[in-house]
Scaffold this motif. Sequence first.
Motif, PDB file in Angstrom:
ATOM      1  N   PHE A  60      38.042  42.407  34.552  1.00  6.83           N
ATOM      2  CA  PHE A  60      38.887  41.389  35.187  1.00  6.83           C
ATOM      3  C   PHE A  60      39.247  40.321  34.145  1.00  6.83           C
ATOM      4  N   PRO A  61      40.108  40.680  33.171  1.00  7.11           N
ATOM      5  CA  PRO A  61      40.398  39.744  32.077  1.00  7.11           C
ATOM      6  C   PRO A  61      41.168  38.496  32.517  1.00  7.11           C
ATOM      7  N   GLU A  62      41.831  38.533  33.665  1.00  4.58           N
ATOM      8  CA  GLU A  62      42.620  37.380  34.109  1.00  4.58           C
ATOM      9  C   GLU A  62      41.800  36.349  34.888  1.00  4.58           C
ATOM     10  N   VAL A  63      40.485  36.447  34.846  1.00  4.48           N
ATOM     11  CA  VAL A  63      39.636  35.500  35.556  1.00  4.48           C
ATOM     12  C   VAL A  63      39.845  34.086  34.996  1.00  4.48           C
ATOM     13  N   ALA A  64      39.993  33.116  35.891  1.00  3.93           N
ATOM     14  CA  ALA A  64      40.213  31.726  35.470  1.00  3.93           C
ATOM     15  C   ALA A  64      38.886  31.029  35.182  1.00  3.93           C
ATOM     16  N   ARG A  65      37.891  31.301  36.018  1.00  5.59           N
ATOM     17  CA  ARG A  65      36.561  30.696  35.830  1.00  5.59           C
ATOM     18  C   ARG A  65      35.506  31.774  35.932  1.00  5.59           C
ATOM     19  N   LEU A  66      34.605  31.753  34.994  1.00  5.08           N
ATOM     20  CA  LEU A  66      33.493  32.701  34.975  1.00  5.08           C
ATOM     21  C   LEU A  66      32.237  31.896  34.724  1.00  5.08           C
ATOM     22  N   ASP A  67      31.430  31.723  35.759  1.00 11.30           N
ATOM     23  CA  ASP A  67      30.264  30.842  35.680  1.00 11.30           C
ATOM     24  C   ASP A  67      28.974  31.606  35.904  1.00 11.30           C
ATOM     25  N   CYS A  68      27.964  31.252  35.112  1.00 12.86           N
ATOM     26  CA  CYS A  68      26.602  31.714  35.365  1.00 12.86           C
ATOM     27  C   CYS A  68      25.893  30.585  36.103  1.00 12.86           C
ATOM     28  N   VAL A  69      25.351  30.892  37.263  1.00 11.94           N
ATOM     29  CA  VAL A  69      24.741  29.876  38.115  1.00 11.94           C
ATOM     30  C   VAL A  69      23.229  30.051  38.095  1.00 11.94           C
ATOM     31  N   GLN A  70      22.536  28.990  37.691  1.00 14.08           N
ATOM     32  CA  GLN A  70      21.075  29.004  37.632  1.00 14.08           C
ATOM     33  C   GLN A  70      20.494  28.982  39.046  1.00 14.08           C
ATOM     34  N   PRO A  71      19.234  29.406  39.218  1.00 13.27           N
ATOM     35  CA  PRO A  71      18.625  29.394  40.553  1.00 13.27           C
ATOM     36  C   PRO A  71      18.615  27.985  41.152  1.00 13.27           C
ATOM     37  N   ASN A  72      18.847  27.905  42.433  1.00 16.61           N
ATOM     38  CA  ASN A  72      18.832  26.658  43.202  1.00 16.61           C
ATOM     39  C   ASN A  72      19.874  25.641  42.752  1.00 16.61           C
TER      40      ASN A  72
END
Length: 120
Positions: free
Chosen positions: A79-91
């Motif tokens: 999905f190269p057209e993704v605007a935001r790509l976030d890694c979300v930490q626990p809690n």
Amino acid sequence: ERKGFAMGADAGVRRVAYVLCTVTVVALLIAAVAAALGAARARSLSARRDEGAMREMEGEFPVRGLSCAAAKEVVLKSFPEVARLDCVQPNSPVTRDYRLDRVRIFLDNRGLADADARRG
């Protein structure tokens, strides 16, 4: 004597009719079960065959168990057209709005993707 013979014949006919009805009911039940199992198997095979296409349509990316960087690579390849790509930490708090141009990767305590990433 003749009357007794007729009663015996009626009993024999009733017995044959009972057996035929029983056999017919059992055959219909077997056919219904076989049809249901065949339909379930066909749905299962179809579901497995279409699983990749469905994941792509739903925006689901198989990243479970990958590090944040590796998971981002997988998502960006698909999905190269993704605007935001976030890694979300626990809690960590996140907004609950639904955006198709965003992908979130939820991490566990070890920093690995806890589940498959999804659009939204």
